[in-house]
Design a protein around this motif. Structure first.
Motif, PDB file in Angstrom:
ATOM      1  N   HIS A  60      53.101   3.534 -24.803  1.00  0.00           N
ATOM      2  CA  HIS A  60      52.305   2.745 -25.743  1.00  0.00           C
ATOM      3  C   HIS A  60      52.049   1.339 -25.187  1.00  0.00           C
ATOM      4  O   HIS A  60      51.119   0.656 -25.622  1.00  0.00           O
ATOM      5  CB  HIS A  60      53.015   2.657 -27.093  1.00  0.00           C
ATOM      6  CG  HIS A  60      54.409   2.133 -27.021  1.00  0.00           C
ATOM      7  ND1 HIS A  60      55.489   2.915 -26.704  1.00  0.00           N
ATOM      8  CD2 HIS A  60      54.899   0.888 -27.214  1.00  0.00           C
ATOM      9  CE1 HIS A  60      56.586   2.189 -26.699  1.00  0.00           C
ATOM     10  NE2 HIS A  60      56.261   0.947 -26.997  1.00  0.00           N
ATOM     11  N   LYS A  61      52.856   0.928 -24.222  1.00  0.00           N
ATOM     12  CA  LYS A  61      52.686  -0.413 -23.646  1.00  0.00           C
ATOM     13  C   LYS A  61      51.429  -0.517 -22.784  1.00  0.00           C
ATOM     14  O   LYS A  61      50.993  -1.621 -22.448  1.00  0.00           O
ATOM     15  CB  LYS A  61      53.916  -0.769 -22.811  1.00  0.00           C
ATOM     16  CG  LYS A  61      55.194  -0.875 -23.639  1.00  0.00           C
ATOM     17  CD  LYS A  61      56.392  -1.196 -22.753  1.00  0.00           C
ATOM     18  CE  LYS A  61      57.667  -1.271 -23.586  1.00  0.00           C
ATOM     19  NZ  LYS A  61      58.855  -1.543 -22.728  1.00  0.00           N
ATOM     20  N   ASP A  62      50.865   0.631 -22.427  1.00  0.00           N
ATOM     21  CA  ASP A  62      49.656   0.633 -21.603  1.00  0.00           C
ATOM     22  C   ASP A  62      48.377   0.522 -22.431  1.00  0.00           C
ATOM     23  O   ASP A  62      47.276   0.566 -21.857  1.00  0.00           O
ATOM     24  CB  ASP A  62      49.596   1.920 -20.775  1.00  0.00           C
ATOM     25  CG  ASP A  62      50.692   1.996 -19.735  1.00  0.00           C
ATOM     26  OD1 ASP A  62      51.218   0.932 -19.356  1.00  0.00           O
ATOM     27  OD2 ASP A  62      51.035   3.119 -19.311  1.00  0.00           O
ATOM     28  N   PHE A  63      48.515   0.375 -23.738  1.00  0.00           N
ATOM     29  CA  PHE A  63      47.348   0.345 -24.623  1.00  0.00           C
ATOM     30  C   PHE A  63      47.358  -0.945 -25.432  1.00  0.00           C
ATOM     31  O   PHE A  63      48.417  -1.474 -25.776  1.00  0.00           O
ATOM     32  CB  PHE A  63      47.351   1.567 -25.552  1.00  0.00           C
ATOM     33  CG  PHE A  63      47.260   2.872 -24.802  1.00  0.00           C
ATOM     34  CD1 PHE A  63      46.035   3.473 -24.572  1.00  0.00           C
ATOM     35  CD2 PHE A  63      48.399   3.482 -24.301  1.00  0.00           C
ATOM     36  CE1 PHE A  63      45.943   4.654 -23.864  1.00  0.00           C
ATOM     37  CE2 PHE A  63      48.330   4.669 -23.592  1.00  0.00           C
ATOM     38  CZ  PHE A  63      47.089   5.259 -23.367  1.00  0.00           C
ATOM     39  N   PHE A  69      46.300   3.886 -28.446  1.00  0.00           N
ATOM     40  CA  PHE A  69      47.400   4.753 -28.018  1.00  0.00           C
ATOM     41  C   PHE A  69      47.340   6.089 -28.742  1.00  0.00           C
ATOM     42  O   PHE A  69      47.462   7.154 -28.120  1.00  0.00           O
ATOM     43  CB  PHE A  69      48.754   4.083 -28.291  1.00  0.00           C
ATOM     44  CG  PHE A  69      49.922   5.008 -28.076  1.00  0.00           C
ATOM     45  CD1 PHE A  69      50.364   5.301 -26.797  1.00  0.00           C
ATOM     46  CD2 PHE A  69      50.574   5.607 -29.150  1.00  0.00           C
ATOM     47  CE1 PHE A  69      51.442   6.165 -26.581  1.00  0.00           C
ATOM     48  CE2 PHE A  69      51.643   6.465 -28.954  1.00  0.00           C
ATOM     49  CZ  PHE A  69      52.072   6.744 -27.660  1.00  0.00           C
ATOM     50  N   ASP A  70      47.149   6.055 -30.044  1.00  0.00           N
ATOM     51  CA  ASP A  70      47.096   7.302 -30.810  1.00  0.00           C
ATOM     52  C   ASP A  70      45.931   8.175 -30.371  1.00  0.00           C
ATOM     53  O   ASP A  70      46.027   9.411 -30.365  1.00  0.00           O
ATOM     54  CB  ASP A  70      46.992   6.996 -32.301  1.00  0.00           C
ATOM     55  CG  ASP A  70      48.327   6.609 -32.919  1.00  0.00           C
ATOM     56  OD1 ASP A  70      49.297   6.431 -32.159  1.00  0.00           O
ATOM     57  OD2 ASP A  70      48.404   6.480 -34.159  1.00  0.00           O
ATOM     58  N   GLY A  89      62.401  12.764 -33.243  1.00  0.00           N
ATOM     59  CA  GLY A  89      62.868  11.464 -32.793  1.00  0.00           C
ATOM     60  C   GLY A  89      61.787  10.692 -32.069  1.00  0.00           C
ATOM     61  O   GLY A  89      62.067   9.976 -31.101  1.00  0.00           O
ATOM     62  N   PHE A  90      60.558  10.816 -32.523  1.00  0.00           N
ATOM     63  CA  PHE A  90      59.433  10.078 -31.936  1.00  0.00           C
ATOM     64  C   PHE A  90      59.340   8.741 -32.668  1.00  0.00           C
ATOM     65  O   PHE A  90      58.940   8.687 -33.835  1.00  0.00           O
ATOM     66  CB  PHE A  90      58.142  10.875 -32.081  1.00  0.00           C
ATOM     67  CG  PHE A  90      56.966  10.273 -31.347  1.00  0.00           C
ATOM     68  CD1 PHE A  90      56.986  10.141 -29.972  1.00  0.00           C
ATOM     69  CD2 PHE A  90      55.839   9.863 -32.037  1.00  0.00           C
ATOM     70  CE1 PHE A  90      55.911   9.601 -29.286  1.00  0.00           C
ATOM     71  CE2 PHE A  90      54.751   9.322 -31.361  1.00  0.00           C
ATOM     72  CZ  PHE A  90      54.785   9.196 -29.991  1.00  0.00           C
ATOM     73  N   MET A  91      59.723   7.668 -31.976  1.00  0.00           N
ATOM     74  CA  MET A  91      59.893   6.366 -32.621  1.00  0.00           C
ATOM     75  C   MET A  91      58.621   5.528 -32.552  1.00  0.00           C
ATOM     76  O   MET A  91      58.565   4.455 -31.957  1.00  0.00           O
ATOM     77  CB  MET A  91      61.070   5.620 -31.987  1.00  0.00           C
ATOM     78  CG  MET A  91      62.380   6.385 -32.046  1.00  0.00           C
ATOM     79  SD  MET A  91      62.850   6.845 -33.731  1.00  0.00           S
ATOM     80  CE  MET A  91      63.284   5.245 -34.385  1.00  0.00           C
ATOM     81  N   ARG A  92      57.590   6.061 -33.173  1.00  0.00           N
ATOM     82  CA  ARG A  92      56.326   5.342 -33.284  1.00  0.00           C
ATOM     83  C   ARG A  92      55.785   5.515 -34.700  1.00  0.00           C
ATOM     84  O   ARG A  92      55.857   6.610 -35.275  1.00  0.00           O
ATOM     85  CB  ARG A  92      55.293   5.900 -32.298  1.00  0.00           C
ATOM     86  CG  ARG A  92      55.576   5.629 -30.843  1.00  0.00           C
ATOM     87  CD  ARG A  92      55.296   4.196 -30.464  1.00  0.00           C
ATOM     88  NE  ARG A  92      53.885   3.844 -30.668  1.00  0.00           N
ATOM     89  CZ  ARG A  92      53.418   2.597 -30.621  1.00  0.00           C
ATOM     90  NH1 ARG A  92      54.234   1.591 -30.418  1.00  0.00           N
ATOM     91  NH2 ARG A  92      52.142   2.363 -30.802  1.00  0.00           N
TER      92      ARG A  92
END
Length: 217
Positions: A60-63, A69-70, A89-92
């Protein structure tokens, strides 16, 4: 043909492993097409590779925005044309547009007895609140955080000696039972979603879903 599943992770992937184990032994009739992580060092990626499942890392840091990102995440997911997307456990926090795209086709597991203790630090908060019971919920994903229709919950007693760590350990054991069960129900088309409600065998479920017990199939 087995239902196609894409799993999203950010960490160790213990729930992913439970799904892999159940599918390999034939107890869960799905095909995990891919595992996607937003963290390169997520151990769940190793679990997937060991099982011969394609893996992807997308940071997500690349967006420059949550929406971009989504959008990229959705493009990646859609390469596998999944019947179901599983958050393990997807922490977004996902955007409303993304969640709407997978309405009724995306599940999440949350370590509390929803609607109690949405968000983070659930074990610590349950102890501080003096709860006698704590647990875990599997629910359909909606635009509102941890607020989608609950399918099933598993409960454990909160003992006076429990710490957040010991309580987490008890809850993890329950997670590994109810997540494969929920995915199995979805694969068998026993679980459905309509107008914000969850149904099991065409019967509308209450706010807290089904309560897990060892004889539940």
């Amino acid at each position: 043909m087995k239902p196609a599943v894409v799993v999203l992770i950010s960490g160790s992937g213990s729930n992913l492993q439970a799904l892999i184990d159940q599918s390999l032994c034939g107890a869960l009739d799905i095909e995990i097409k891919a595992v996607i992580s937003n963290k390169a060092d997520a151990y769940g990626l190793e679990r997937a590779k060991n099982a011969g499942i394609p893996t992807h890392f997308i940071s997500h840091k690349d967006f420059d925005s949550r929406e971009s990102f989504d959008g990229a995440l959705k493009f990646l997911i859609e390469q596998y044309t999944p019947n179901l997307v599983v958050l393990a456990g997807f922490m977004r926090i996902l955007t409303e547009e993304f969640t709407r795209s997978y309405e009724g086709k995306m599940l999440n597991i949350h370590p509390s007895l929803l609607p109690k203790f949405k968000g983070l630090d659930t074990h610590k908060r349950a102890i501080e609140a003096g709860e006698s019971e704590h647990g875990v919920s599997v629910h359909f994903v909606s635009a509102e955080l941890d607020a989608g229709a609950v399918i099933i919950q598993a409960r454990t007693n909160v003992e006076t000696h429990d710490t957040p760590e010991s309580l987490a350990k008890k809850v993890h054991a329950l997670e590994h039972k109810i997540y494969p069960l929920s995915v199995s129900w979805f694969a068998q088309k026993r679980i459905t979603y309509n107008a914000g409600k969850a149904f099991l065998d065409n019967i509308e479920l209450p706010e807290t879903g089904v309560t897990y017990h060892t004889d539940l199939k």
